[in-house]
Design a protein around this motif. Structure first.
Motif, PDB file in Angstrom:
ATOM      1  N   VAL A 372     -11.963   0.148  -2.750  1.00  0.00           N
ATOM      2  CA  VAL A 372     -11.810   1.059  -3.778  1.00  0.00           C
ATOM      3  C   VAL A 372     -12.989   0.559  -4.824  1.00  0.00           C
ATOM      4  O   VAL A 372     -13.271  -0.475  -4.962  1.00  0.00           O
ATOM      5  CB  VAL A 372     -10.322   0.581  -4.559  1.00  0.00           C
ATOM      6  CG1 VAL A 372     -10.426  -0.883  -5.031  1.00  0.00           C
ATOM      7  CG2 VAL A 372      -9.953   1.701  -5.518  1.00  0.00           C
ATOM      8  N   ASN A 378      -8.737  -1.922 -10.234  1.00  0.00           N
ATOM      9  CA  ASN A 378      -7.963  -1.374  -9.078  1.00  0.00           C
ATOM     10  C   ASN A 378      -8.060  -2.733  -8.111  1.00  0.00           C
ATOM     11  O   ASN A 378      -8.938  -3.294  -7.744  1.00  0.00           O
ATOM     12  CB  ASN A 378      -8.407  -0.549  -8.477  1.00  0.00           C
ATOM     13  CG  ASN A 378      -8.595   0.862  -9.554  1.00  0.00           C
ATOM     14  OD1 ASN A 378      -7.649   1.107  -9.916  1.00  0.00           O
ATOM     15  ND2 ASN A 378      -9.797   1.397  -9.903  1.00  0.00           N
ATOM     16  N   GLY A 380      -6.796  -1.749  -4.760  1.00  0.00           N
ATOM     17  CA  GLY A 380      -7.103  -1.127  -3.595  1.00  0.00           C
ATOM     18  C   GLY A 380      -6.185  -1.636  -2.581  1.00  0.00           C
ATOM     19  O   GLY A 380      -4.883  -1.461  -2.637  1.00  0.00           O
ATOM     20  N   PHE A 381      -6.721  -1.751  -1.494  1.00  0.00           N
ATOM     21  CA  PHE A 381      -5.906  -2.061  -0.385  1.00  0.00           C
ATOM     22  C   PHE A 381      -5.643  -3.771   0.100  1.00  0.00           C
ATOM     23  O   PHE A 381      -5.196  -4.252   1.044  1.00  0.00           O
ATOM     24  CB  PHE A 381      -6.761  -1.751   1.114  1.00  0.00           C
ATOM     25  CG  PHE A 381      -6.532  -0.381   1.436  1.00  0.00           C
ATOM     26  CD1 PHE A 381      -5.926  -0.129   2.359  1.00  0.00           C
ATOM     27  CD2 PHE A 381      -7.266   0.582   0.503  1.00  0.00           C
ATOM     28  CE1 PHE A 381      -5.777   1.475   2.683  1.00  0.00           C
ATOM     29  CE2 PHE A 381      -7.229   1.906   0.664  1.00  0.00           C
ATOM     30  CZ  PHE A 381      -6.475   2.220   1.872  1.00  0.00           C
ATOM     31  N   GLN A 447     -10.419   5.607   4.705  1.00  0.00           N
ATOM     32  CA  GLN A 447     -11.075   5.242   3.393  1.00  0.00           C
ATOM     33  C   GLN A 447     -12.390   4.955   3.670  1.00  0.00           C
ATOM     34  O   GLN A 447     -13.474   5.031   2.894  1.00  0.00           O
ATOM     35  CB  GLN A 447      -9.983   4.099   2.751  1.00  0.00           C
ATOM     36  CG  GLN A 447     -10.565   3.742   1.169  1.00  0.00           C
ATOM     37  CD  GLN A 447     -10.472   4.948  -0.092  1.00  0.00           C
ATOM     38  OE1 GLN A 447      -9.591   5.775   0.520  1.00  0.00           O
ATOM     39  NE2 GLN A 447     -10.715   4.801  -1.046  1.00  0.00           N
ATOM     40  N   TRP A 475      -8.040   7.027  -1.811  1.00  0.00           N
ATOM     41  CA  TRP A 475      -7.551   5.916  -2.866  1.00  0.00           C
ATOM     42  C   TRP A 475      -8.787   6.017  -3.932  1.00  0.00           C
ATOM     43  O   TRP A 475      -9.597   5.016  -3.785  1.00  0.00           O
ATOM     44  CB  TRP A 475      -7.685   4.796  -1.880  1.00  0.00           C
ATOM     45  CG  TRP A 475      -6.494   3.752  -2.783  1.00  0.00           C
ATOM     46  CD1 TRP A 475      -7.207   2.851  -3.762  1.00  0.00           C
ATOM     47  CD2 TRP A 475      -5.207   3.645  -2.743  1.00  0.00           C
ATOM     48  NE1 TRP A 475      -6.063   2.297  -4.116  1.00  0.00           N
ATOM     49  CE2 TRP A 475      -4.949   2.591  -3.819  1.00  0.00           C
ATOM     50  CE3 TRP A 475      -4.201   4.251  -2.045  1.00  0.00           C
ATOM     51  CZ2 TRP A 475      -3.782   2.095  -3.804  1.00  0.00           C
ATOM     52  CZ3 TRP A 475      -2.804   3.779  -2.569  1.00  0.00           C
ATOM     53  CH2 TRP A 475      -2.620   2.799  -3.372  1.00  0.00           C
ATOM     54  N   ASP A 476      -8.670   6.805  -5.121  1.00  0.00           N
ATOM     55  CA  ASP A 476      -9.540   6.859  -6.142  1.00  0.00           C
ATOM     56  C   ASP A 476      -9.264   5.524  -6.908  1.00  0.00           C
ATOM     57  O   ASP A 476     -10.150   5.014  -7.704  1.00  0.00           O
ATOM     58  CB  ASP A 476      -9.770   8.152  -6.596  1.00  0.00           C
ATOM     59  CG  ASP A 476     -10.388   9.011  -5.794  1.00  0.00           C
ATOM     60  OD1 ASP A 476     -11.398   8.689  -4.906  1.00  0.00           O
ATOM     61  OD2 ASP A 476      -9.930  10.138  -5.521  1.00  0.00           O
ATOM     62  N   ASP A 478      -5.756   2.975  -8.089  1.00  0.00           N
ATOM     63  CA  ASP A 478      -4.325   2.408  -7.621  1.00  0.00           C
ATOM     64  C   ASP A 478      -3.085   3.179  -7.782  1.00  0.00           C
ATOM     65  O   ASP A 478      -3.341   4.031  -9.151  1.00  0.00           O
ATOM     66  CB  ASP A 478      -3.971   0.989  -8.395  1.00  0.00           C
ATOM     67  CG  ASP A 478      -4.959  -0.015  -7.760  1.00  0.00           C
ATOM     68  OD1 ASP A 478      -5.614   0.080  -6.737  1.00  0.00           O
ATOM     69  OD2 ASP A 478      -4.905  -1.241  -8.293  1.00  0.00           O
ATOM     70  N   ARG A 479      -2.392   3.464  -6.921  1.00  0.00           N
ATOM     71  CA  ARG A 479      -0.986   4.143  -7.054  1.00  0.00           C
ATOM     72  C   ARG A 479      -0.194   3.570  -5.880  1.00  0.00           C
ATOM     73  O   ARG A 479      -0.447   2.698  -5.413  1.00  0.00           O
ATOM     74  CB  ARG A 479      -1.412   5.722  -6.681  1.00  0.00           C
ATOM     75  CG  ARG A 479      -1.949   5.720  -5.108  1.00  0.00           C
ATOM     76  CD  ARG A 479      -2.016   7.415  -4.867  1.00  0.00           C
ATOM     77  NE  ARG A 479      -2.297   7.510  -3.423  1.00  0.00           N
ATOM     78  CZ  ARG A 479      -3.727   7.815  -2.929  1.00  0.00           C
ATOM     79  NH1 ARG A 479      -4.689   7.742  -3.752  1.00  0.00           N
ATOM     80  NH2 ARG A 479      -3.778   8.004  -1.770  1.00  0.00           N
ATOM     81  N   MET A 481       1.404   2.443  -2.960  1.00  0.00           N
ATOM     82  CA  MET A 481       0.703   2.510  -1.260  1.00  0.00           C
ATOM     83  C   MET A 481       2.001   2.959  -0.378  1.00  0.00           C
ATOM     84  O   MET A 481       1.512   3.516   0.640  1.00  0.00           O
ATOM     85  CB  MET A 481       0.082   1.229  -1.099  1.00  0.00           C
ATOM     86  CG  MET A 481       0.030   0.946   0.321  1.00  0.00           C
ATOM     87  SD  MET A 481      -1.646   2.140   0.810  1.00  0.00           S
ATOM     88  CE  MET A 481      -3.105   0.868  -0.235  1.00  0.00           C
ATOM     89  N   ASP A 484       2.104   6.351   1.356  1.00  0.00           N
ATOM     90  CA  ASP A 484       0.829   6.815   1.948  1.00  0.00           C
ATOM     91  C   ASP A 484       1.107   5.862   3.523  1.00  0.00           C
ATOM     92  O   ASP A 484       0.813   6.565   4.518  1.00  0.00           O
ATOM     93  CB  ASP A 484      -0.207   5.975   1.500  1.00  0.00           C
ATOM     94  CG  ASP A 484      -0.948   6.864   0.172  1.00  0.00           C
ATOM     95  OD1 ASP A 484      -0.028   8.053  -0.134  1.00  0.00           O
ATOM     96  OD2 ASP A 484      -1.666   6.405  -0.360  1.00  0.00           O
TER      97      ASP A 484
END
Length: 500
Positions: A372, A378, A380-381, A447, A475-476, A478-479, A481, A484
């Motif tokens: 990310v 963020n 990210g993953f 991604q 994934w622009d 954080d939201r 997960m 998804d």
């Protein structure tokens, strides 16, 4: 759905899979002749006055107790009632479909002493999708899957319960009436023939076998995507490498990976000038690891195909007109097959989790940390990789063999048992865990590929990428997960990766 037809004892793995998925079953003509021959042998043995285990004697440790002729029908009914001691959640409907089909096909071979009415009623329940409620727990995989098969068999005599295709549960007599059948009165040996056998452990293991094969193919796709996302090399998949080792699964997996990556512009972009000499094992050794898993899955498939076609109750009516006591009910082959599948599932998930870890590590992948932009703000993953690690750890614990964990039962008459049902039952949660890991890899690899635009991957990988992007945005920032991951899981269930 196309009706499946086979002669009892001659079904193939695709036949059982189709039945699991809802196809009706018709046994090829001739089985009634085999059943009649077996019944004639049983009647002759009864007329001789000899002690016949489970026919005119008690069961297990009570085998030396002789039963009066007038109580033989009651003996069989009592067997069903007393052995219906299962517990836990009911087995899934696809598994129960398999059990009904496996039991019907086994009895139709004529070695068990069951009348045609028994086979016909099992097939009628299957055809109507009126499926007995079968608690999952209660079998040690020896003397047959007694408790779960007792619950299934009670419906044939109008007891127990069954659930229809609309998920409405009925008492046994009502369930039979709904499909135009009356409760059966069991003849000599029929209760024992229904309860003895490995059909429950075999059905659960077959269901897991099909899932394991599907997951392996999905893992080849996500693994190939990870190779391109990490700008890895396809040189390790060169057929000349694998021919020198000669392992068949390894050769086939390498071919599948080559096909998945063929034509990738991402790969072509770093053929020259890349200072990395070799990729980490989770990318480079996919043929060796996944090929070994493929070989294990297919080995287990061979065992389970034989077991699915087998007669596994006791005693058996054999050629020559004899009734012989033996131990075909001991499910050691199923236990070993299930333990083998557990190893394969654990390794498919373990190496995929390592690829996720690689992709989220900027030092190894060359990609932004945790896949990310604006890392720090963020995450990210980051935690998706933790979730994958948790699932892989669960599978490592569950991969411990069950077949070596014998626990004597029936006052030590049954002093070595296979634990096949336990071995098979743990495969479903393991498969669920692998699916979760692969879903996370699917998201992470997609991604990573996005960071290489405008370069494109191969046609196969771009198609998989587009399917995912149709339901999951890049994934622009954080939201949530979890949604998804759920969406990626659903897509992976339909993956088709050819394996030569």
């Amino acid at each position: 759905m196309t009706c499946i037809t086979f002669a009892a004892g001659q079904a193939r793995l695709p036949d059982w899979r189709a039945i699991r998925d809802g196809a009706p079953l018709t046994l090829a003509p001739g089985w009634r002749d085999d059943v009649a021959a077996g019944l004639a042998t049983l009647e002759k043995a009864l007329a001789s006055g000899a002690a016949l285990y489970g026919v005119n004697t008690g069961f297990g440790k009570l085998a030396s107790t002789r039963i009066a002729e007038g109580d033989l029908a009651k003996l069989q009914l009592n067997l069903l009632r007393s052995h219906a001691a299962g517990t836990g959640a009911n087995l899934p409907r696809p598994v129960v479909r398999l059990i009904l089909a496996l039991k019907a096909a086994s009895l139709a071979r004529g070695a068990s002493g069951a009348r045609p009415e028994i086979v016909e009623t099992l097939l009628a329940l299957l055809e109507a999708d009126m499926l007995p409620d079968v608690p999952a727990q209660g079998s040690v995989g020896a003397s047959g899957d007694l408790a779960p098969l007792a619950h299934l068999s009670l419906v044939l005599v109008g007891e127990g319960s069954a659930t229809d295709a609309q998920h409405v549960t009925h008492g046994g007599a009502t369930a039979l009436a709904a499909i135009g059948r009356a409760p059966l009165v069991l003849g000599p040996k029929e209760g024992l023939a229904l309860l003895n056998g490995t059909q429950v452990s075999t059905a659960i293991a077959l269901d897991a076998l099909y899932r394991a094969g599907d997951l392996l193919r999905a893992a080849l796709l996500t693994g190939a995507m990870s190779v391109d996302a990490a700008r890895g090399s396809d040189t390790p998949f060169d057929p000349r490498i694998h021919a020198l080792r000669g392992q068949p699964g390894q050769i086939r997996v390498a071919e599948a990976l080559r096909q998945l990556l063929a034509g990738s512009a991402i790969r072509d972009s770093h053929r020259e000038g890349d200072i990395r000499v070799q990729d980490p094992y989770c990318l480079r050794c996919q043929p060796q690891v996944m090929g070994a898993c493929l070989d294990l899955i297919e080995q287990a498939g061979g065992t389970l195909e034989r077991e699915a076609n087998a007669v596994t109750d006791n005693p058996l009516l054999v050629a020559g007109g004899e009734l012989l006591s033996g131990g075909n009910f001991h499910a050691e082959p199923v236990a070993f097959a299930a333990d083998t599948l557990a190893l394969a599932l654990a390794e498919i998930g373990a190496i995929a989790e390592r690829r996720i870890a690689l992709l989220t590590d900027p030092v190894l992948s060359g990609l932004p940390a945790f896949l990310v932009q604006a890392g720090g703000l963020n995450s990210g993953f980051m935690i998706a990789q933790v979730t994958a690690a948790a699932l892989a750890a669960e599978n490592r614990a569950m991969a411990t063999p069950r077949s070596v964990d014998s626990l004597p039962t029936s006052a030590n008459q049954e002093d070595h048992v296979s634990m096949a049902t336990n071995a098979a039952l743990r495969l479903t949660p393991m498969a669920e865990n692998v699916e979760g890991i692969l879903a996370i890899e699917y998201l992470a690899a997609a991604q990573g590929i996005g960071f290489h635009r405008p370069l494109t991957s191969s046609a196969a990988i771009e198609a998989a990428h587009a399917r995912l992007r149709g339901v999951v945005a890049p994934w622009d920032e954080d939201r949530l997960m979890a949604p998804d991951i759920a969406a990626a899981r659903a897509l992976l269930r339909d993956v088709e990766v050819p394996l030569a």
